[in-house]
Scaffold this active site. Structure first.
Site, short mmCIF file in Angstrom:
data_model
loop_
_atom_site.label_atom_id
_atom_site.label_comp_id
_atom_site.label_asym_id
_atom_site.label_seq_id
_atom_site.Cartn_x
_atom_site.Cartn_y
_atom_site.Cartn_z
N HIS A 16 0.87 -1.18 0.00
CA HIS A 16 0.00 0.00 0.00
C HIS A 16 0.91 1.23 0.00
O HIS A 16 2.02 1.18 0.53
CB HIS A 16 -0.83 -0.05 1.29
CG HIS A 16 -1.91 0.96 1.41
ND1 HIS A 16 -1.67 2.27 1.75
CD2 HIS A 16 -3.26 0.86 1.28
CE1 HIS A 16 -2.82 2.93 1.82
NE2 HIS A 16 -3.81 2.10 1.53
N ASP A 71 2.96 -4.56 8.11
CA ASP A 71 1.77 -3.74 7.92
C ASP A 71 0.56 -4.64 8.19
O ASP A 71 0.23 -5.52 7.39
CB ASP A 71 1.75 -3.20 6.48
CG ASP A 71 0.46 -2.48 6.14
OD1 ASP A 71 -0.52 -2.61 6.88
OD2 ASP A 71 0.43 -1.80 5.10
N GLN A 124 -4.70 -5.02 7.18
CA GLN A 124 -5.76 -5.94 6.73
C GLN A 124 -5.75 -7.26 7.49
O GLN A 124 -6.53 -8.15 7.17
CB GLN A 124 -5.59 -6.23 5.22
CG GLN A 124 -5.73 -5.01 4.33
CD GLN A 124 -7.14 -4.38 4.38
OE1 GLN A 124 -8.11 -5.02 4.76
NE2 GLN A 124 -7.22 -3.13 4.00
#
Ligand code: PLP
Length: 407
Positions: free
Chosen positions: A124, A201, A204
């Site tokens: 992202h 990260d 999600q």
């Protein structure tokens, strides 16, 4: 089979019981932001109606209640992530701010000219642009693990790319564009073997599967509250204590200091060293309530339910002519696809007219879209309050869309 009453769970979300454009709302944009259960909304109202005051500084009743609620939420986040202690949890605005914090503190102190920052081609923008800025500032180089044709990481390239020049390896646990679930523990082990620090990260993954940072073996883990049933504007960064202690502060101001003269300041221990100014107290309270709520359902149950819905969606989508689903079979709770007969923006506009919230576009992964030679994709993303009936309804709307566009 789980014993969860999913219909009852769904009724905890007041926003879902509405019509959009004359149809029942069909909210499948959960990867962008999740909806909030009554328990979280009530926690915010209760906080503002009973306990609201600034934290840490006051000796009065409301300030101590607000401080207890705020620090209590930190303890919940620590437990939720399997951290050793609440002192390893820094409240942030979300994943983006957590990653920028690491880039601007650990990164500036440790990454030097010629060093390599290893990323993947599926990151992202929020796990790409902060590293571009850091690389520019210190003269470091960026390197990328390619995405293979099936949407998984080309792990056969890992040995050649994860060399001792790599100071930091930052990667997404579950891709928001492809759904790919990366083997995070394996990647962290490989990074440790060459002395690289790892950042995961978790935007999600944090709300969709069991996450334990000690089992993952990472050094930093960032996530956003708003994607896991909490309010917007709150998230957390977990960092390994030895690293946090050595990192310089980022933002300066109140709350993060021990003592200040006109010339200089000394700083508190982590996490407060990294939390300058009045924090998002209500947001943290909401995040704590969201964590209680998710833990009562169980993250493995949430993952299994999401996997069932996603499998059903992928099957439906595969039966619609001209639709190609991206990403590997083993995936998080989303299905992104290319429809050769409609631009993603036209398709999502059509869907909206039928009460269906999808997302169309580059999903903040422009380099990946360029690599895939796509203008963008259309993405359906699920959460535990979605149902099999909703997946079927989505498929029916997309079949109608094909009839409409493919004339
Ligand atoms: N990383 C991934 C994989 C994401 O999906 C997102 C949001 O969509 C982010 C980072 C950024 O999260 P936020 O905008 O909440 O900081």
């Amino acid at each position: 089979m789980t014993s969860i009453d999913w219909a009852k769970v769904r009724s905890d979300f007041p926003i879902l019981a509405q019509q959009v454009n004359g149809r029942p709302l069909l909210y499948l944009d959960n990867a962008a932001s999740s909806q909030k259960p009554r328990a979280v909304i009530d926690a915010l109202v209760k906080y503002y109606e009973h306990d609201n005051a600034n934290v840490h500084r006051g000796l009065h009743e409301l300030s101590s209640r607000a401080t207890d609620a705020f620090e209590g939420a930190r303890t919940k986040v620590a437990r939720y992530l399997g951290a050793e202690s609440a002192e390893e949890i820094i409240f942030t605005r979300g994943t983006t701010e957590g990653i920028n914090l690491v880039a601007n503190t650990w990164g500036v102190a440790n990454v030097k000219a010629g060093d390599v920052i290893l990323l993947t081609e599926m990151e992202h923008h929020s796990n790409l642009v902060p590293w571009q800025l850091l690389a520019e500032k210190v003269g470091a180089r960026l390197r990328f693990i390619p995405v293979a044709d099936d949407g998984s990481l080309a792990l056969d390239r890992l040995g050649e790319l994860l060399t001792p020049e790599v100071k930091l390896f930052a990667f997404v646990q579950v891709s928001n564009s492809l759904g790919t679930i990366n083997p995070a523990a394996e990647l962290c082990r490989a990074a440790r073997a060459v002395g690289a620090v790892t950042l995961v990260d978790g935007a999600q993954s944090a709300g969709h599967m069991p996450v334990n940072v000690r089992e993952l073996g990472c050094d930093f883990y960032a996530f956003s509250g708003h994607k896991i049933c909490a309010p917007t504007g709150i998230g957390a960064l977990w960092g390994r204590r030895e690293l946090l202690e050595k990192m310089p502060p980022w933002h300066g101001g109140g709350e993060m200091i021990v003592s200040v003269t006109y010339e200089r300041a000394t700083y508190k221990q982590p996490p407060h060293k990294f939390e300058a100014g009045t924090p998002n107290i209500a947001g943290a309270v909401g995040l704590g309530a969201a964590i209680d709520y998710l833990e009562a359902i169980g993250r493995q149950n949430i993952f299994d339910h999401g996997a069932e819905l996603t499998e059903r969606a992928v099957k439906h989508l595969g039966e619609i002519p001209g639709i190609r689903v991206l990403g590997p079979m083993h995936r998080g709770a989303l299905a992104a696809f290319h429809a050769e007969w409609a631009h993603p923006h036209d398709l999502t506009t059509f869907a909206n007219e039928h009460g269906l919230a999808l997302r169309g576009g580059h999903h903040c992964t422009q380099p990946l879209m360029r690599k895939l030679k796509l203008p963008g994709t259309t993405r359906a993303s699920f959460y535990f309050y979605n149902t099999a009936d909703e997946v079927d309804r989505m498929a029916a709307i997309l079949r109608d869309a094909r009839k409409f566009f493919d004339r």
